[in-house]
Design an enzyme around this catalytic site. Structure first.
Site, PDB file in Angstrom:
ATOM      1  N   ASP A  68     -59.374 -56.095  -5.831  1.00 16.56           N
ATOM      2  CA  ASP A  68     -60.096 -57.166  -5.772  1.00 16.56           C
ATOM      3  C   ASP A  68     -60.277 -57.884  -7.088  1.00 16.56           C
ATOM      4  O   ASP A  68     -60.549 -57.380  -8.146  1.00 16.56           O
ATOM      5  CB  ASP A  68     -61.494 -56.904  -5.401  1.00 16.56           C
ATOM      6  CG  ASP A  68     -62.580 -58.100  -5.173  1.00 16.56           C
ATOM      7  OD1 ASP A  68     -63.720 -57.649  -5.339  1.00 16.56           O
ATOM      8  OD2 ASP A  68     -62.021 -59.300  -5.127  1.00 16.56           O
ATOM      9  N   ASN A  93     -61.554 -61.106  -7.601  1.00 16.84           N
ATOM     10  CA  ASN A  93     -62.770 -62.228  -7.435  1.00 16.84           C
ATOM     11  C   ASN A  93     -64.012 -61.655  -7.091  1.00 16.84           C
ATOM     12  O   ASN A  93     -64.904 -62.218  -6.673  1.00 16.84           O
ATOM     13  CB  ASN A  93     -62.630 -63.345  -6.471  1.00 16.84           C
ATOM     14  CG  ASN A  93     -62.347 -63.034  -5.276  1.00 16.84           C
ATOM     15  OD1 ASN A  93     -62.440 -61.864  -4.750  1.00 16.84           O
ATOM     16  ND2 ASN A  93     -62.553 -63.930  -4.279  1.00 16.84           N
ATOM     17  N   ASP A 121     -65.565 -60.068  -4.777  1.00 13.12           N
ATOM     18  CA  ASP A 121     -66.271 -60.186  -3.551  1.00 13.12           C
ATOM     19  C   ASP A 121     -66.013 -58.791  -2.813  1.00 13.12           C
ATOM     20  O   ASP A 121     -66.333 -58.717  -1.554  1.00 13.12           O
ATOM     21  CB  ASP A 121     -65.732 -61.114  -2.668  1.00 13.12           C
ATOM     22  CG  ASP A 121     -64.322 -61.161  -2.277  1.00 13.12           C
ATOM     23  OD1 ASP A 121     -63.825 -62.050  -1.552  1.00 13.12           O
ATOM     24  OD2 ASP A 121     -63.744 -60.197  -2.776  1.00 13.12           O
ATOM     25  N   ASP A 170     -57.357 -58.799  -2.647  1.00 16.05           N
ATOM     26  CA  ASP A 170     -56.596 -60.054  -2.419  1.00 16.05           C
ATOM     27  C   ASP A 170     -55.428 -60.134  -3.044  1.00 16.05           C
ATOM     28  O   ASP A 170     -54.935 -59.180  -3.927  1.00 16.05           O
ATOM     29  CB  ASP A 170     -57.504 -61.001  -3.000  1.00 16.05           C
ATOM     30  CG  ASP A 170     -58.409 -60.734  -4.187  1.00 16.05           C
ATOM     31  OD1 ASP A 170     -59.360 -60.767  -4.590  1.00 16.05           O
ATOM     32  OD2 ASP A 170     -57.496 -60.493  -5.291  1.00 16.05           O
ATOM     33  N   ASP A 216     -46.134 -58.317   7.943  1.00 20.07           N
ATOM     34  CA  ASP A 216     -46.568 -57.975   9.011  1.00 20.07           C
ATOM     35  C   ASP A 216     -46.345 -58.880   9.970  1.00 20.07           C
ATOM     36  O   ASP A 216     -46.938 -60.154  10.031  1.00 20.07           O
ATOM     37  CB  ASP A 216     -48.037 -57.241   9.085  1.00 20.07           C
ATOM     38  CG  ASP A 216     -48.106 -56.120   9.873  1.00 20.07           C
ATOM     39  OD1 ASP A 216     -48.490 -55.026   9.414  1.00 20.07           O
ATOM     40  OD2 ASP A 216     -47.460 -55.762  11.070  1.00 20.07           O
ATOM     41  N   ASP A 219     -45.319 -55.452  14.485  1.00 16.48           N
ATOM     42  CA  ASP A 219     -46.407 -54.457  15.071  1.00 16.48           C
ATOM     43  C   ASP A 219     -45.904 -54.325  16.829  1.00 16.48           C
ATOM     44  O   ASP A 219     -45.940 -55.296  17.323  1.00 16.48           O
ATOM     45  CB  ASP A 219     -47.521 -55.464  15.054  1.00 16.48           C
ATOM     46  CG  ASP A 219     -48.924 -54.604  15.475  1.00 16.48           C
ATOM     47  OD1 ASP A 219     -49.192 -53.605  14.781  1.00 16.48           O
ATOM     48  OD2 ASP A 219     -49.698 -55.082  16.276  1.00 16.48           O
ATOM     49  N   GLU A 268     -42.402 -51.246  14.763  1.00 13.34           N
ATOM     50  CA  GLU A 268     -43.533 -50.362  15.295  1.00 13.34           C
ATOM     51  C   GLU A 268     -43.307 -50.119  16.603  1.00 13.34           C
ATOM     52  O   GLU A 268     -43.577 -50.600  17.574  1.00 13.34           O
ATOM     53  CB  GLU A 268     -44.745 -50.464  14.795  1.00 13.34           C
ATOM     54  CG  GLU A 268     -45.779 -49.410  15.061  1.00 13.34           C
ATOM     55  CD  GLU A 268     -47.159 -49.699  15.168  1.00 13.34           C
ATOM     56  OE1 GLU A 268     -47.571 -50.767  15.644  1.00 13.34           O
ATOM     57  OE2 GLU A 268     -48.027 -49.141  14.910  1.00 13.34           O
ATOM     58  N   HIS A 284     -51.762 -47.243   7.482  1.00 14.46           N
ATOM     59  CA  HIS A 284     -53.273 -47.606   7.639  1.00 14.46           C
ATOM     60  C   HIS A 284     -53.789 -47.143   8.890  1.00 14.46           C
ATOM     61  O   HIS A 284     -55.156 -47.262   9.208  1.00 14.46           O
ATOM     62  CB  HIS A 284     -53.206 -49.249   7.635  1.00 14.46           C
ATOM     63  CG  HIS A 284     -52.682 -49.814   8.770  1.00 14.46           C
ATOM     64  ND1 HIS A 284     -51.133 -49.690   8.710  1.00 14.46           N
ATOM     65  CD2 HIS A 284     -52.986 -50.514   9.795  1.00 14.46           C
ATOM     66  CE1 HIS A 284     -50.843 -50.410   9.819  1.00 14.46           C
ATOM     67  NE2 HIS A 284     -51.986 -50.625  10.580  1.00 14.46           N
ATOM     68  N   ASP A 285     -52.850 -46.652   9.809  1.00 14.41           N
ATOM     69  CA  ASP A 285     -53.672 -46.087  11.027  1.00 14.41           C
ATOM     70  C   ASP A 285     -53.857 -44.576  11.049  1.00 14.41           C
ATOM     71  O   ASP A 285     -54.157 -44.156  12.453  1.00 14.41           O
ATOM     72  CB  ASP A 285     -52.810 -46.374  12.315  1.00 14.41           C
ATOM     73  CG  ASP A 285     -52.631 -47.809  12.643  1.00 14.41           C
ATOM     74  OD1 ASP A 285     -51.524 -48.282  12.954  1.00 14.41           O
ATOM     75  OD2 ASP A 285     -53.442 -48.616  12.235  1.00 14.41           O
TER      76      ASP A 285
HETATM   77  O1  TEU Z   1     -50.918 -49.959  15.951  1.00 15.57           O
HETATM   78  C1  TEU Z   1     -50.378 -49.542  17.137  1.00 15.57           C
HETATM   79  C2  TEU Z   1     -50.861 -48.520  17.938  1.00 15.57           C
HETATM   80  O2  TEU Z   1     -50.229 -48.013  18.702  1.00 15.57           O
HETATM   81  C3  TEU Z   1     -52.180 -47.902  17.198  1.00 15.57           C
HETATM   82  O3  TEU Z   1     -52.957 -47.640  18.859  1.00 15.57           O
HETATM   83  C4  TEU Z   1     -51.901 -46.523  16.665  1.00 15.57           C
HETATM   84  O4  TEU Z   1     -51.008 -45.926  17.209  1.00 15.57           O
HETATM   85  C5  TEU Z   1     -53.097 -45.987  16.392  1.00 15.57           C
HETATM   86  O5  TEU Z   1     -54.104 -46.788  15.637  1.00 15.57           O
HETATM   87  C6  TEU Z   1     -52.885 -44.839  15.887  1.00 15.57           C
HETATM   88  O6  TEU Z   1     -54.391 -44.127  16.139  1.00 15.57           O
HETATM   89  C7  TEU Z   1     -50.676 -51.134  15.438  1.00 15.57           C
HETATM   90  C8  TEU Z   1     -51.384 -51.512  14.329  1.00 15.57           C
HETATM   91  O7  TEU Z   1     -50.836 -50.744  13.272  1.00 15.57           O
HETATM   92  C9  TEU Z   1     -52.655 -51.176  14.231  1.00 15.57           C
HETATM   93  O8  TEU Z   1     -53.392 -51.271  13.063  1.00 15.57           O
HETATM   94  C10 TEU Z   1     -53.406 -52.146  15.356  1.00 15.57           C
HETATM   95  O9  TEU Z   1     -54.492 -51.790  15.620  1.00 15.57           O
HETATM   96  C11 TEU Z   1     -52.521 -52.050  16.482  1.00 15.57           C
HETATM   97  O10 TEU Z   1     -51.338 -52.487  16.565  1.00 15.57           O
HETATM   98  C12 TEU Z   1     -53.009 -53.468  17.172  1.00 15.57           C
HETATM   99  O11 TEU Z   1     -52.326 -54.569  16.611  1.00 15.57           O
HETATM  100 CA    CA Z   2     -61.379 -60.323  -3.281  1.00 18.76          CA
END
Ligand code: TEU
Ligand code: CA
Length: 558
Positions: free
Chosen positions: A21, A23, A25, A29, A98, A200, A256, A328-329
């Site tokens: 971050d 700024n 908040d 960013d 993305d 995605d 993906e 991130h998932d």
């Molecule tokens: O995720 C695709 C997806 O199939 C998700 O259900 C993922 O397998 C699950 O979160 C795993 O637990 C993509 C993105 O990476 C995810 O962040 C988004 O939420 C999703 O598509 C919808 O855009």
């Molecule tokens: Ca920020």
């Protein structure tokens, strides 16, 4: 125009909200990312993958896009992105963005128009179906985040499809107008100077047009796979996208594809088919699924992992693999596949070694290079992710105990990966001076960048060395993969071989000392140690070895 530069690249995934971050908040960013480019250059990575930074109501943290041409002001401005591109390119680092085009936000102008009437300009930009005669949704598909995949809109007296949240209506890819509009947007970003896209859920864009009910055998939240995954026109659409856009730029494209097997993967990645460069498969992500899918207290088996990764290494020889442990998932890799207690450092290095010496493009998720583990949040109220919050409701409705719910949320919530990046050990980790959008991991005092850079035995420097090996030894890029022992209960070992060189990779998944015999076929020439996650490993490859807990060795012969 594509010389396959991405085959030699290592990609680092930046989750913008949680990276840095600038700024105060409490939200990461673009200027924050710019300030940390030297850190990434020092690690040795070649490409940054940015999660979505477009305008969005953040129902699904940016995977619900309200305007594909606007940068969400919480991340900064278009000029900030241009500055990031310029400074990254000066450092020899490329940037991929993305591409979220299976669905938009319900706040996108297209959807606001589409839901109003069946005859407007955008009426057919989404997937609208009449109710069944009894008023029910058109079929039994469930949404990934819970509930039906269909939402009724009185103004149209129809349902629209949303494979994810109801605020994420699926676009109608059957409509050529949708496709040309998406291709125009893609060209805009590529002309701005980005170097490619992570796409995605791209395997979901073509649906079976009769929208059949799914058999009861599929999990409700993913039963749409039956009619929407690897669908009838997906390759036609991707080839068209390639011909209209991608083939005109030297771009990296990674799709993906959450429900795609290794045979299907070749259809996406074989170069002569002119679709994508590579895909993210999920076969190793599903090894610990149980009754509630990912949210299960089930541990993977190394034998399953070895079988899956070997299958993909062998099958995709004509295509190309991505290589990843987390994103991130997903929960943190060292918790899910290693030992995040006594052997956190050793097992984090072992996981890095196993993956980075394989054939494919490695992806490092922010914090993985620090050996970050799942966050021991004290309360369920600290979690924010829509998938986690809906799953908690689902588990409670299923009558599961609070202890079970806490356990599986701790193990598998996406928020494990989304806590702010710890730049130092202070109370706010050098991430912000404001209130972070998501709580910090309590680990930050011990696990942070300052500590990693000061410790020559840190996971960071091990990742740096792995990246250096990839650049120094062609066999890491082009060598063929051979699994060494498909039955050892604790050790995963393989070789990579080309005409001039061979590397031998030996990784223990055990927290004990274990004996390992090296196959005699490897002794036609001497092999010498390139990298170990312990000190005083044998310099020359021995015929048998006692591997220490999570010991990971790379030997080289030429
Ligand atoms: O995720 C695709 C997806 O199939 C998700 O259900 C993922 O397998 C699950 O979160 C795993 O637990 C993509 C993105 O990476 C995810 O962040 C988004 O939420 C999703 O598509 C919808 O855009
Ligand atoms: Ca920020």
């Amino acid at each position: 125009m594509n010389n396959g530069w991405w085959k030699k690249s290592v990609v680092y995934q930046v989750y913008p909200q949680s990276f840095k971050d600038s700024n105060e908040d409490g939200i990461g960013d673009l200027k924050g990312i710019i300030s940390k480019l030297p850190y990434l250059a020092n690690l040795g990575i070649d490409v940054i993958w940015l999660n979505p930074i477009y305008s969005s109501p953040l129902i699904d943290n940016g995977y619900d896009i309200a305007d594909y041409y606007q940068i969400n002001p919480i991340y900064g401005t278009l000029d900030d992105l241009k500055e990031l591109l310029e400074k990254a390119h000066q450092l020899g680092i490329k940037i991929i963005m993305d591409l979220v085009v299976n669905h938009t936000s319900d706040q996108h102008q297209w959807f606001k128009d589409s839901r109003q009437s069946r005859s407007g300009k955008y009426a057919d930009f989404y997937i609208w179906k009449d109710p069944k005669s009894n008023g029910n949704p058109p079929n039994n598909w469930g949404s990934t985040f819970g509930g039906s995949a269909w939402e009724y809109v009185p103004e149209r007296k129809q349902y629209y499809l949303h494979l994810f949240a109801k605020q994420q209506p699926d676009l109608n890819w059957e409509n050529p107008e949708v496709r040309t509009t998406i291709y125009k947007m893609m060209r805009y970003w590529l002309e701005l100077g980005i170097d490619g896209f992570r796409m995605d859920v791209i395997s979901l864009i073509s649906k079976k047009q009769h929208y059949p009910d799914a058999p009861g055998t599929l999990p409700y939240t993913k039963n749409y796979y039956f009619g929407a995954s690897n669908g009838p026109r997906v390759h036609e659409f991707l080839h068209e996208m390639n011909q209209q856009v991608l083939s005109h730029y030297p771009s990296l494209t990674v799709g993906e594809t959450a429900n795609t097997n290794s045979d299907q993967a070749l259809l996406y990645t074989e170069p002569k088919r002119q679709e994508l460069n590579m895909i993210f498969h999920f076969d190793h992500m599903h090894l610990d699924y149980g009754r509630f899918g990912k949210f299960s207290d089930v541990r993977f088996k190394m034998s399953d992992l070895r079988q899956v990764l070997s299958e993909w290494q062998t099958k995709l020889d004509k295509g190309w693999n991505s290589l990843y442990w987390s994103n991130h998932d997903q929960p943190r890799a060292v918790t899910r596949f290693g030992d995040d207690q006594k052997y956190r450092i050793e097992s984090a290095k072992m996981l890095g070694t196993l993956l980075h010496m394989m054939k494919g493009t490695p992806y490092i998720f922010q914090g993985e290079e620090l050996g970050m583990r799942n966050v021991p949040f004290k309360s369920l109220t600290q979690y924010q992710d829509i998938e986690t919050l809906n799953m908690i409701k689902t588990l409670r409705k299923a009558g599961m105990s609070e202890n079970y719910i806490k356990r599986v949320v701790f193990l598998k919530s996406r928020d494990n990966a989304r806590t702010p990046m710890p730049w130092n050990g202070t109370a706010k980790a050098g991430f912000t001076s404001g209130k972070p959008w998501l709580d910090f991991s309590p680990d930050n005092k011990e696990i942070n960048v300052v500590q990693a850079l000061a410790d020559k035995n840190s996971v960071y420097y091990h990742y740096q060395k792995l990246i250096t090996l990839r650049k120094k030894y062609p066999v890491v890029i082009d060598g063929s993969y051979t699994l060494l022992d498909s039955s050892d209960s604790a050790v995963y070992s393989y070789t990579r071989t080309n005409n001039e060189e061979k590397i031998i990779v030996i990784c223990s998944f055990s927290k004990f000392n274990v004996n390992f015999n090296i196959p005699s076929t490897l002794f036609e020439k001497d092999s010498y140690l390139l990298l170990s996650n312990y000190s005083n490993s044998p310099e020359k490859l021995p015929s048998k070895i006692v591997l220490r807990p999570y010991e990971a060795l790379i030997y080289y012969q030429n």
